[in-house]
Design an enzyme around this catalytic site. Structure first.
Site, PDB file in Angstrom:
ATOM      1  N   ASP A 115      60.819   2.745  13.154  1.00 12.24           N
ATOM      2  CA  ASP A 115      61.923   1.883  13.573  1.00 12.24           C
ATOM      3  C   ASP A 115      62.397   2.261  14.974  1.00 12.24           C
ATOM      4  OD1 ASP A 115      63.804  -0.099  13.339  1.00 12.24           O
ATOM      5  OD2 ASP A 115      65.100   0.988  11.957  1.00 12.24           O
ATOM      6  N   ASN A 140      61.686   0.352  18.020  1.00 12.95           N
ATOM      7  CA  ASN A 140      60.904  -0.114  19.181  1.00 12.95           C
ATOM      8  C   ASN A 140      61.741  -1.021  20.086  1.00 12.95           C
ATOM      9  OD1 ASN A 140      58.707   1.155  18.085  1.00 12.95           O
ATOM     10  ND2 ASN A 140      57.725  -0.707  17.327  1.00 12.95           N
ATOM     11  N   GLY A 141      62.468  -1.949  19.457  1.00 11.07           N
ATOM     12  CA  GLY A 141      63.263  -2.913  20.221  1.00 11.07           C
ATOM     13  C   GLY A 141      64.353  -2.225  21.029  1.00 11.07           C
ATOM     14  N   HIS A 157      57.107  -2.389  21.266  1.00 10.49           N
ATOM     15  CA  HIS A 157      56.062  -2.412  20.232  1.00 10.49           C
ATOM     16  C   HIS A 157      54.750  -1.845  20.786  1.00 10.49           C
ATOM     17  CE1 HIS A 157      58.682  -4.385  17.505  1.00 10.49           C
ATOM     18  NE2 HIS A 157      58.696  -5.555  18.113  1.00 10.49           N
ATOM     19  N   THR A 173      57.932  -8.139   4.736  1.00 11.67           N
ATOM     20  CA  THR A 173      58.097  -9.539   4.318  1.00 11.67           C
ATOM     21  C   THR A 173      59.249 -10.170   5.113  1.00 11.67           C
ATOM     22  OG1 THR A 173      57.400  -8.880   2.097  1.00 11.67           O
ATOM     23  CG2 THR A 173      58.487 -11.017   2.303  1.00 11.67           C
ATOM     24  N   TRP A 226      58.956 -11.700   8.821  1.00 16.39           N
ATOM     25  CA  TRP A 226      58.536 -13.090   9.099  1.00 16.39           C
ATOM     26  C   TRP A 226      59.701 -13.922   9.626  1.00 16.39           C
ATOM     27  CZ3 TRP A 226      53.649 -13.865   9.731  1.00 16.39           C
ATOM     28  CH2 TRP A 226      52.690 -13.220   8.932  1.00 16.39           C
ATOM     29  N   LEU A 280      41.552  11.454   6.436  1.00 18.34           N
ATOM     30  CA  LEU A 280      42.819  10.742   6.193  1.00 18.34           C
ATOM     31  C   LEU A 280      42.577   9.285   5.802  1.00 18.34           C
ATOM     32  CD1 LEU A 280      46.011  10.540   6.637  1.00 18.34           C
ATOM     33  CD2 LEU A 280      45.449   9.811   8.960  1.00 18.34           C
TER      34      LEU A 280
END
Ligand code: FPP
Length: 246
Positions: free
Chosen positions: A21, A23-24, A38, A67, A70, A132
């Site tokens: 969390d 990036n913006g 991003h 979800t 979107w 991994l």
């Protein structure tokens, strides 16, 4: 001494889940558009994945697109989908070099065809790798997953393949998208938000939670090692007493 040197090799978490969390907000602080954040976030994914593979972590699950995502502006959704395609194309050699196997969880049917095809090709190419397992949560939410599992279990009961009394933790776990993985030992969330945000609700029941104010684009391997060291100092009791688990 750096955090990496403090890591105990015999207590490496088997499965680390990460909510990436911030990036913006990171981009905004630089006076740049959200996509700049991003793209920098993808660089972090590259470095953290290499660090996880090197440590011998077996599974790492990254929440790349929920979800609920979107509902973001169409421009950002389209740009994120394109970024995912670019990233997969660019990073497949890194996965091969580091013996990393790619998997996804989520409702891939909602992804643009080209995004889905690219992920499928990369999953196929890396399927024999034994290091991994990198799991990308795409169009994923835990409630979506639990609804889907409930529908499948109900259908199995209706068809007479299962009795209601047979439904237990193992059965439910087996109908989740993570059925082939251990539950996460550690959940990391960056950017100072103290929420689970519809991620792996069933699987995180006994996970250790680690929150950092660091924004995802500035989350370095050193910060990752710090989270692992913190995890290794926790006592995991799974509902038992301290004396019982010692
Ligand atoms: C959260 O920041 C980030 C996302 C919703 C997308 C994360 C996606 C990537 C880093 C690309 C992933 C790539 C691969 C291959 C896994 P935010 O936009 O919610 O930031 P904010 O809270 O500051 O607005």
């Amino acid at each position: 001494m750096g955090y990496k040197e403090q890591i105990q090799q015999d207590r490496i978490p088997r499965h680390v889940a990460i909510i990436m969390d911030g990036n913006g907000r990171w981009a905004k602080r630089q006076g740049m558009a959200r996509m700049f954040g991003h793209r920098q976030g993808v660089e972090t994914v590259h470095h953290i994945t290499e660090a996880a593979a090197e440590l011998g972590i077996s599974y790492m699950t990254l929440y790349a697109f929920s979800t609920e995502n979107w509902n973001r502006p169409k421009d950002e959704v389209d740009a994120l989908m394109a970024l995912l395609v670019d990233t997969i194309a660019k990073e497949t050699p890194t996965l091969m070099k580091n013996n990393i196997r790619l998997q996804t969880i989520g409702d891939l049917s909602r992804l643009p065809q080209v995004t889905r095809d690219n992920f499928m090709a990369c999953i196929e190419e890396t399927t024999k790798n034994t290091g991994l397992t990198l799991v990308i949560a795409l169009s994923y939410s835990a409630r979506w997953e639990l609804i889907r599992a409930t529908q499948k279990i109900a259908a199995a009961v209706k068809e007479g393949e299962m009795l209601i009394e047979d439904i237990n933790e193992e059965v439910i776990g087996g109908y989740l998208t993570t059925s082939n993985m251990p539950d996460p030992d550690l959940l990391i969330r960056t950017s100072g938000e103290l929420r689970i945000s519809n991620f792996l609700l069933w699987q995180l029941a006994y996970s250790e939670l680690y929150f950092t104010d660091c924004l995802w684009p500035e989350f370095t391997p050193e910060e990752f090692y710090r989270a692992i060291v913190d995890y290794q100092h926790r006592e995991r009791r799974f509902g038992k007493t301290s004396e019982q688990v010692r």
